[in-house]
Structure formats: structure tokens, C-alpha cells
Scaffold this active site. Structure first.
Site, PDB file in Angstrom:
ATOM      1  CB  CYS A   1      37.220 -44.845 -46.558  1.00 25.49           C
ATOM      2  SG  CYS A   1      37.822 -43.957 -48.011  1.00 25.49           S
TER       3      CYS A   1
ATOM      4  CG  HIS B   1      44.017 -29.586 -78.253  1.00 28.39           C
ATOM      5  ND1 HIS B   1      43.606 -30.861 -78.579  1.00 28.39           N
ATOM      6  CD2 HIS B   1      45.132 -29.340 -78.996  1.00 28.39           C
ATOM      7  CE1 HIS B   1      44.426 -31.366 -79.486  1.00 28.39           C
ATOM      8  NE2 HIS B   1      45.358 -30.450 -79.757  1.00 28.39           N
TER       9      HIS B   1
END
Length: 466
Positions: A41, A444
Site C-alpha cells: 500500500c 451548504h
């Protein structure tokens, strides 16, 4: 003969994490790793490819700079510097882990373990250097390796494994990617962005075959739009070596001339240890384990790719932490934090452009298992944040059981999908329902709102969907 309370064979993302956690529990341990800590990895897989992914993303954005009001008319990819940056990142991370081990005084034996012998209540480990060590408890974390095509072995020059291609310091003009799974599609996206002419050859009818059908179709559309040639239902049946590379013979009767070929047809578990006075249960090349990662041998566990449960680095790490927790209770009398590790609910990430993030069941799997389901979708083209960053391709798709509203799966293709899927993993992992999500406020303007809207769409309540 040196004795350790616990021993870990393999220092990849399963083994090295387990060693650090055991040390936190003040449990004596040793790690056997013939290469460097971090395994595939960190050294030859996840991390170096993501370093290349970032440069590929920047390259694609620069090519599209005029849409942002920027005029960058002349630039070039200096792949030698890209290659060096990748290596620098790997070195920093691996060195950091080695420093952790030094600071925690965890010994690392830089030799390969070749045999394990059971003697009464102990296991005797013999290394390639003919040294022997004994241990009470043993953890097998031997990983996996790229699968070869029988007629087309890796040569490290023209026929490349996923490790070989990361050692390539010059860009070829043409590249064939044999195998359209996660790894193959990632490399196809990377090298296409760098200007290499890429052809993906996949034997199955679709790319990333483990993904939801809609995700697979949209990825194929995106790759083709970016200039990658995609050939599904096609096999490589032979090849000839040429002065400039290879001539691949395809099952459709055609040939493909390329400089290099990446063979990316999966990975296979590595289980080469010789066991004496005991026999480790192996099935189809993988170590057989129970839900607690225990093997058929007393006080022996196996974690990571060698178990073939779900060949992802974070799977190996989580398995290892669960084993460490068991040993904490057994050896130190501590608390054992165990839970049912549901492999289907482990998030899967594909770092193509566009990215893919998925967790839980596909639509077909959910239908097969639950019968009546609800499906909600929300496109990034309806997201203000996606418009602002100039990346509106794709959607979020969420699947729920019809009667209870229990969330069963989430599939994302588009910007930051590999980061956003964490939301799905948490919601599905905590057995959340559509109603539960109604109580959560999403910030948002964010891409994460698309997750909310896709879940609301299951009941037809998404306010921004056309």
C-alpha cells in the site's frame, strides 16, 4: 532463541498497524518484514498511485483552464519530476512509520519467515537468514501479489505489473491496460491525463465489474470521452515482442500495437509459509478465518489480503485492530472491543477521473436479497458546489429497503466521491434509515448535500432534483 509474546509476519497496512496498537496495549511484539514497513500500500500501491492521481487531476484541469477564465496555453508534463515527487511522498510516509516503530521500541526483523513450527504451546519461526524466534501468539499478514496471465509473465519492461508501472520513470507513447478493474482503470485514467494513448482491454462485459451497473456504465462513458479506448468482451490471447513494444492478439481477431502493457487482472494471496507439526487451513489460496480472524490453529490469526476477504488496505488495518483488541483481553486483561465486521459495508474507492466511492449492496444485490427496494439518485449537475468547482459529471445513488427505509447501499461517481463515501459508510454502518437522515443538517454549499438529496429522493422528496 529470542522469545516474543506476539509476532506478526508482514509489515503492511495490516501488520504494521497491529504492531503499533499492541504496543499501545503494552503488549510485547515483533514484526517480520523483509522489505520496508508499509507493505504494498505505502510503497508500491495506494500512496504512490494517489500521488500520480493528484498530478493527473491538475493536468486535466489545466487543459480545461479556459472554462475557468484562465488562459494557460502552453505547459508540459515533466514526468521525471512527477516520478520524483511520488517517491518523495512515499519516503516521507514510510520513514514516518519507521520512526514510530523506533520511538515505540518495536523490533522489526528484516528477514523473510520461511517456516512455522509448533512446539507444545509455542510457535518457532525460522527466517531466510536461518535465525529462529519463538512466540506465544502469531498473526499472519503476508499480503498478496499481482496475478499473472499464464502465457504472459511479467518482465518488468514491456509486460508490467502494477508495481512495475510505478517504477517506470518515462512515459510511453502507447499503453494497453489488460483488465478493466479498479487498478487497471485507475492507471488508465492517470496515464491518459499525461498524454499517453491508452487502450483498456476487459474480458467481461463491463468495467469495474464489482460496482453497481449504472456506475460501471457511467465510468465507461467518462473514460471514452477523455480519449481512452475501451474494449469490453475482449481477451488478450497472445502477443509478439516487437522492437518498439508488443503486438497483442485479441479475441475479436484484431491486433493492438503498444509500447507497453499493464497486466491488471487481479491479485492473489501470498501464503508461502511452511508449517511443521501443524497444518494451516487454506481454501483456494486464502487462509481460512472465522469472524474474529482466528485460523484453525490455536493462537494464530490471519489478517489482510492473504485472507482474500476484501483486498483493501483499510480492511487489513481494521482486521488487525480487532485482533489486537482480542490479545489485549487475553494477555493484559483489558477490554475487548469486538463487533461484527461486515465486509460488504466497508467502503470501496476507485481513484479514476471521475472518482467512484461505494459501500453496501448494489441495486441488483439489494433486489435479490430484499425484494422490494427504494432507489434515490441526485446528479452533481444540480449541485451549486459542483458547478462552482467546474465538475458536474456523475451522481449519488442510495438504496434502501422499501418497507423499513433501512439504508442498504450508496454508490457515487463524480467529484470527491472517495471522500464523500465516508458519509454512506457511517450511515449504513449504523443501520440508519431514510427517516434518520431527515434529522441531520447537511452544510451548504457542499458536495455532501448530494448525499442528502439522493436519500430524500428515495421517497420522492428531493427539492432540487428536476
Amino acid at each position: 532463541m529470542k522469545h516474543y509474546k506476539t509476532a506478526i509476519i508482514g509489515g503492511g497496512p495490516g501488520g504494521y498497524v497491529t504492531g503499533l496498537r499492541l504496543r499501545r496495549y503494552n503488549i510485547e511484539t515483533v514484526v517480520f518484514e523483509k522489505e520496508r514497513l508499509g507493505g504494498v500500500c505505502l510503497n508500491w500501491g495506494c500512496i504512490p498511485t494517489k500521488a500520480l492521481v493528484k498530478v493527473a487531476e491538475l493536468t486535466s484541469e489545466i487543459k480545461n483552464s479556459q472554462s475557468y477564465g484562465l488562459d494557460i496555453s502552453d505547459f508540459k508534463v515533466d514526468y521525471k519530476r512527477v516520478y520524483e515527487r511520488k517517491n518523495d511522498i512515499v519516503e516521507k510516509l514510510v520513514s514516518g512509520i519507521e520512526q514510530l516503530y523506533d520511538k515505540q521500541q518495536i523490533p522489526v526483523i528484516k528477514q523473510e519467515v520461511v517456516s512455522v513450527e509448533k512446539k507444545e504451546d509455542l510457535y518457532i519461526l525460522t527466517t531466510s537468514g536461518n535465525e529462529q524466534f519463538s512466540t506465544d501468539y502469531l498473526i499472519l499478514a503476508t499480503g498478496s501479489k499481482p496475478k499473472e496471465l499464464g502465457f504472459m509473465p511479467f518482465d518488468g519492461d514491456k509486460i508490467l505489473s502494477s508495481g512495475d508501472i510505478l517504477r517506470m520513470d518515462k512515459l510511453p507513447e502507447t499503453l494497453a491496460v489488460i483488465g478493466g478493474g479498479v487498478i487497471g482503470c485507475e492507471f488508465a485514467s492517470i496515464f491518459n491525463a499525461f498524454g499517453v494513448k491508452v487502450t483498456v482491454v476487459e474480458f467481461l462485459p463491463k468495467l469495474v465489474p464489482a460496482e453497481d451497473e449504472e456506475i460501471s456504465k457511467r465510468l465507461a462513458i467518462a473514460l471514452k470521452k477523455s480519449g481512452i479506448k475501451v474494449m469490453t468482451k475482449t481477451a488478450v490471447e497472445g502477443y509478439d515482442v516487437t522492437p518498439d513494444g508488443l503486438t497483442l492478439k485479441l479475441s475479436n481477431g484484431k491486433t493492438l500495437e503498444v509500447n507497453k502493457a499493464l497486466v491488471s487482472v487481479g491479485r492473489v494471496p501470498v501464503n508461502n509459509l511452511e508449517f511443521k507439526n501443524c497444518s494451516l487451513e487454506i481454501d483456494k489460496g486464502a487462509v481460512v478465518i472465522d469472524k474474529l480472524m482466528k485460523t484453525n490453529l490455536d493462537n494464530v490469526w490471519a489478517i489482510g489480503d492473504n485472507t482474500a476477504k476484501l483486498m483493501l488496505a483499510h480492511t487489513a488495518s481494521k482486521q488487525g485492530l480487532m485482533v489486537a483488541s482480542q490479545l489485549n483481553k487475553t494477555i493484559a486483561g483489558g477490554e475487548d472491543h469486538q463487533f461484527d465486521l461486515k465486509y460488504i459495508d466497508i467502503p470501496r474507492c476507485t481513484f479514476t477521473h471521475p472518482e467512484i466511492g461505494s459501500v453496501g449492496l448494489t441495486e441488483q444485490q439489494a433486489t435479490d436479497e430484499y425484494g422490494e427496494i427504494g432507489v434515490g439518485k441526485f446528479p452533481f449537475s444540480a449541485s451549486g458546489k459542483a458547478m462552482a468547482i467546474g465538475d458536474t459529471f456523475g451522481f449519488v445513488k442510495t438504496i434502501a429497503e422499501k418497507n423499513t427505509g433501512k439504508l442498504l447501499g450508496m454508490h457515487i461517481i463524480g467529484p470527491n466521491a472517495t471522500e464523500m463515501i465516508a458519509q454512506g459508510a457511517i450511515l449504513i454502518g449504523r443501520n440508519s434509515t431514510v427517516k434518520d437522515v431527515e434529522e441531520i443538517v447537511f452544510a451548504h454549499p457542499t458536495l455532501g448535500e448530494c448525499v442528502m438529496e439522493s436519500i430524500e429522493d428515495i421517497e420522492g422528496l428531493s427539492v432540487h432534483k428536476l
